[in-house]
Design an enzyme around this catalytic site. Structure first.
Site, PDB file in Angstrom:
ATOM      1  N   GLY A  27       0.832  -1.189   0.000  1.00  0.00           N
ATOM      2  CA  GLY A  27       0.000   0.000   0.000  1.00  0.00           C
ATOM      3  C   GLY A  27       0.870   1.244   0.000  1.00  0.00           C
ATOM      4  O   GLY A  27       2.025   1.204   0.405  1.00  0.00           O
ATOM      5  N   SER A  28       0.312   2.371  -0.484  1.00  0.00           N
ATOM      6  CA  SER A  28       1.046   3.628  -0.397  1.00  0.00           C
ATOM      7  C   SER A  28       0.839   4.218   0.988  1.00  0.00           C
ATOM      8  O   SER A  28       0.062   3.707   1.786  1.00  0.00           O
ATOM      9  CB  SER A  28       0.556   4.588  -1.478  1.00  0.00           C
ATOM     10  OG  SER A  28       0.886   4.068  -2.744  1.00  0.00           O
ATOM     11  N   GLY A  29       1.563   5.308   1.266  1.00  0.00           N
ATOM     12  CA  GLY A  29       1.446   5.933   2.570  1.00  0.00           C
ATOM     13  C   GLY A  29       2.622   5.597   3.480  1.00  0.00           C
ATOM     14  O   GLY A  29       2.667   6.034   4.620  1.00  0.00           O
ATOM     15  N   HIS A  30       3.572   4.783   2.947  1.00  0.00           N
ATOM     16  CA  HIS A  30       4.740   4.399   3.739  1.00  0.00           C
ATOM     17  C   HIS A  30       6.016   5.029   3.184  1.00  0.00           C
ATOM     18  O   HIS A  30       7.114   4.544   3.436  1.00  0.00           O
ATOM     19  CB  HIS A  30       4.904   2.880   3.750  1.00  0.00           C
ATOM     20  CG  HIS A  30       3.677   2.147   4.196  1.00  0.00           C
ATOM     21  ND1 HIS A  30       3.103   2.393   5.414  1.00  0.00           N
ATOM     22  CD2 HIS A  30       2.917   1.211   3.595  1.00  0.00           C
ATOM     23  CE1 HIS A  30       2.031   1.614   5.548  1.00  0.00           C
ATOM     24  NE2 HIS A  30       1.892   0.897   4.445  1.00  0.00           N
TER      25      HIS A  30
ATOM     26  N   HIS B 112      -0.320   0.481   9.526  1.00  0.00           N
ATOM     27  CA  HIS B 112      -1.588   0.940   8.955  1.00  0.00           C
ATOM     28  C   HIS B 112      -2.512   1.332  10.087  1.00  0.00           C
ATOM     29  O   HIS B 112      -3.724   1.354   9.944  1.00  0.00           O
ATOM     30  CB  HIS B 112      -2.241  -0.158   8.129  1.00  0.00           C
ATOM     31  CG  HIS B 112      -1.308  -0.780   7.146  1.00  0.00           C
ATOM     32  ND1 HIS B 112      -0.612  -1.927   7.420  1.00  0.00           N
ATOM     33  CD2 HIS B 112      -0.948  -0.384   5.917  1.00  0.00           C
ATOM     34  CE1 HIS B 112       0.149  -2.210   6.379  1.00  0.00           C
ATOM     35  NE2 HIS B 112      -0.031  -1.300   5.458  1.00  0.00           N
TER      36      HIS B 112
ATOM     37  N   LYS C 246       5.544  -7.980   2.333  1.00  0.00           N
ATOM     38  CA  LYS C 246       5.315  -7.794   3.774  1.00  0.00           C
ATOM     39  C   LYS C 246       4.131  -8.687   4.168  1.00  0.00           C
ATOM     40  O   LYS C 246       3.166  -8.811   3.422  1.00  0.00           O
ATOM     41  CB  LYS C 246       5.015  -6.327   4.099  1.00  0.00           C
ATOM     42  CG  LYS C 246       6.186  -5.403   3.739  1.00  0.00           C
ATOM     43  CD  LYS C 246       6.121  -4.047   4.422  1.00  0.00           C
ATOM     44  CE  LYS C 246       4.961  -3.155   4.058  1.00  0.00           C
ATOM     45  NZ  LYS C 246       4.713  -2.946   2.618  1.00  0.00           N
TER      46      LYS C 246
ATOM     47  N   ASP D 180      -1.528  -8.403   0.852  1.00  0.00           N
ATOM     48  CA  ASP D 180      -0.288  -8.372   0.074  1.00  0.00           C
ATOM     49  C   ASP D 180       0.081  -9.770  -0.395  1.00  0.00           C
ATOM     50  O   ASP D 180       0.424  -9.987  -1.557  1.00  0.00           O
ATOM     51  CB  ASP D 180       0.864  -7.794   0.907  1.00  0.00           C
ATOM     52  CG  ASP D 180       0.705  -6.302   1.144  1.00  0.00           C
ATOM     53  OD1 ASP D 180      -0.358  -5.896   1.640  1.00  0.00           O
ATOM     54  OD2 ASP D 180       1.633  -5.537   0.824  1.00  0.00           O
TER      55      ASP D 180
END
Ligand code: ADP
Ligand code: MG
Lengths: 331, 206
Positions: free
Chosen positions: A54-57, A219, A105, A110
């Site tokens: 996911g994005s945001g990391h 998250h 991960k 995922d």
């Protein structure tokens, strides 16, 4: 919600365009995808390395694409695993015929999306192998449940496996070193404030002004416990206790340390945490081979940090030291 | 009674309406025991599904379901994307080339979908996942001898509500262990909407 964005629905696309515009000599975006690949992909005679999530990391994972680290990173929606079609594009773009290793991960989403992509790629004749990172000791390690999450320790996997693949090692060797890192890396995080997914517009959980949460996921998954905010000394002591409990380190062992900021914690505080971590390790006679302090695997604007220890041997040390041109891997 | 292309399209449209209406509710459920994106993921995916199947002409039910599957796979992401994608793909495969679906073919297709979900997610009954709605539905369908709007609605609703009492063993909610008890499973709720939509399609006449 107060954010510097254009439209919550386009944050990933806008971010990726800005990212490749920043490093045009190193990386490129595959047209009509959310896949960032090395400018010179596929690199011949080298096992391809693909990661993502996911994005945001940010800077994970696109920031770790470059010579010496990943060949491609696949970005999902914010905090949502990328889809199989995107991962498949990444695999195809980086395969030089030596096969592709997926670094995943450990989250149900995922794992399933990458697995489906692997099946599709295998149907096209590409040798795809995978390694699943599960460094978060806040979750119980169990084969009956989802098991431990993958967090900042993943960056050590990218670095070390990247160096191994760069040496021209075979798929078998690359995968073996990946598994070795996974077996020797442990992390745990803590948060002072939650974060806001742009499309949601509100925080995914709440913490009172005087509260912190130990063991939080990247998250915002709930952690082990909520307590009053204490000193850096006490926070570091608690995090290290959990990590060390899981590692069986002996006096004389050597580790690499990562103090990772979750997005809104100043480096000043990260260095304070590092001072405490350093003291704890030194007291136990554990040698610190190398230390990485900064933002490596964030959680949007969450305030907090994670601590990662990687037990190193001669092989891991030399691979950790190898050169990396990935834009975000800061020493 | 037979299920045809237009019925499947209506089924998806109704599913989409329910998901869009309850988008925030699904996300709120996921905020409690997951990461808060289930409503966003499902709303994005089903919106695309409806757009896609509306602009395409279909001669077989299997082709509609295949597009549903491919769209969900490429638009939903997360855990639910591959699971729902696999479920509809298995349905499509089991109905390959068919224009009309009689009851026994339908039961077989849904049971294949359940197998697909289990194969992909490695979850079994009682782990607070999609399986906890799909499994009872398949059992109920096998008991009935024709499309029954009421039993589908009640079975889906009851089994969805029963997830509240379950401790999660799979998916993100598993990180909470015992603390996941007392919360509905978001994915089971979205599955309830899908079967509730199916029930409405049947009620309106298959
Ligand atoms: N292994 C699994 N098998 C079946 N269903 C699962 C599994 N893991 C998760 N789910 C379902 O997926 C739902 C969560 O979906 P979503 O929030 O979209 O994905 P993510 O958990 O990746 O954020 C859960 O509520 C659960 O019903
Ligand atoms: Mg979720």
């Amino acid at each position: 919600m107060k954010k510097i964005i254009n439209d919550p629905n386009f944050v990933v696309k806008d971010m990726l365009e800005g990212f490749v515009a920043a490093y045009p000599n190193d990386v490129k975006l595959l047209p009509n995808t959310t896949v960032v690949v090395r400018e010179d992909a596929p690199v011949s005679n080298k096992v391809g390395l693909v990661s993502g999530g996911g994005s945001g990391h940010e800077p994970a994972h696109a920031g770790y694409v470059g010579k010496g680290m990943l060949d491609a990173a696949v970005a999902g929606e914010v905090f949502t695993s990328p889809t199989p079609d995107q991962v498949l594009e990444a695999i195809k773009a980086v395969d030089s015929g030596e096969g592709v290793l997926l670094i995943i991960k450990n989250y149900t989403g995922d794992v399933m999306n990458f697995e489906m992509a692997a099946e599709l790629a295998e149907a096209e004749g590409i040798n795809v192998q995978q390694v699943v990172v599960n460094d978060d000791v806040a979750v119980e390690d169990s084969s009956f449940t989802t098991g431990r999450r993958g967090i900042a320790g993943t960056v050590f996997v990218h670095k070390i496996v990247g160096a191994k693949a760069t040496q021209g090692a075979s798929m078998e060797e690359v995968k073996a070193v990946a598994e070795k890192v996974v077996a020797n890396v442990r992390s745990i995080g803590m948060a002072l404030t939650p974060c806001i997914v742009p499309a949601a517009g509100k925080p995914s959980f709440e913490l009172k002004d005087n509260e912190m949460e130990v063991g939080i996921g990247i998250h915002g998954e709930p952690g082990i416990k909520r307590t009053e905010v204490t000193t850096a000394h006490d926070i570091a002591t608690e995090l290290m206790e959990k990590v060390l409990d899981d590692m069986n380190l002996k006096s004389g062992d050597e580790v690499a340390v990562m103090i990772n900021g979750l997005g809104a914690t100043p480096e000043m505080e990260l260095y304070i945490v590092n001072k405490e971590v350093n003291n704890i390790l030194t007291e136990k006679g554990i040698k610190i081979y190398d230390t990485f302090v900064g933002e490596y695997m964030t959680s949007l604007e969450m305030a907090g940090c994670s601590v990662t220890l990687l037990k190193v041997d001669e092989e891991l040390k030399s691979l950790l030291d190898a050169e990396s041109k990935a834009p975000a891997f800061r020493r | 009674m037979e299920l045809q292309v237009n019925h499947v399209i209506t089924w998806m449209e109704k599913s989409n309406e329910k998901i869009q209406t309850n988008k925030d509710f699904l996300s709120a459920l996921d905020r409690a025991i997951g990461d808060g994106d289930h409503g966003i993921n499902m709303a994005r995916g089903f919106n695309e599904v409806v757009t896609k199947i509306k602009e395409t002409d279909y001669s077989t039910v299997s082709d509609v379901l295949k597009d549903v599957s491919m769209t969900l796979l490429s638009k939903v992401g997360g855990a639910s994307g591959p699971l729902y994608g696999t479920a509809f793909l298995k349905m499509s495969t089991s109905l390959k080339g068919r224009e009309k679906i009689d009851y026994s073919l339908f039961v077989n297709a849904v049971s294949e979908a359940l197998n697909g979900i289990k194969m992909r997610g490695k979850a079994s009954t009682g782990e607070k996942t999609l399986v906890d709605v799909w499994e009872p539905i398949v059992e109920q369908l096998q008991k009935d001898s024709d499309f029954e709007a009421v039993t589908i609605e009640t079975t889906a609703k009851n089994s969805m509500e029963a997830t509240k009492a379950i401790e999660a063993k799979k998916g993100r909610a598993a990180y909470l262990g015992e603390r996941s008890v007392g919360h509905l499973d978001p994915g089971s709720v979205s599955s309830y909407y899908i079967f509730s939509a199916l029930s409405e399609v049947i009620k309106e006449g298959v």
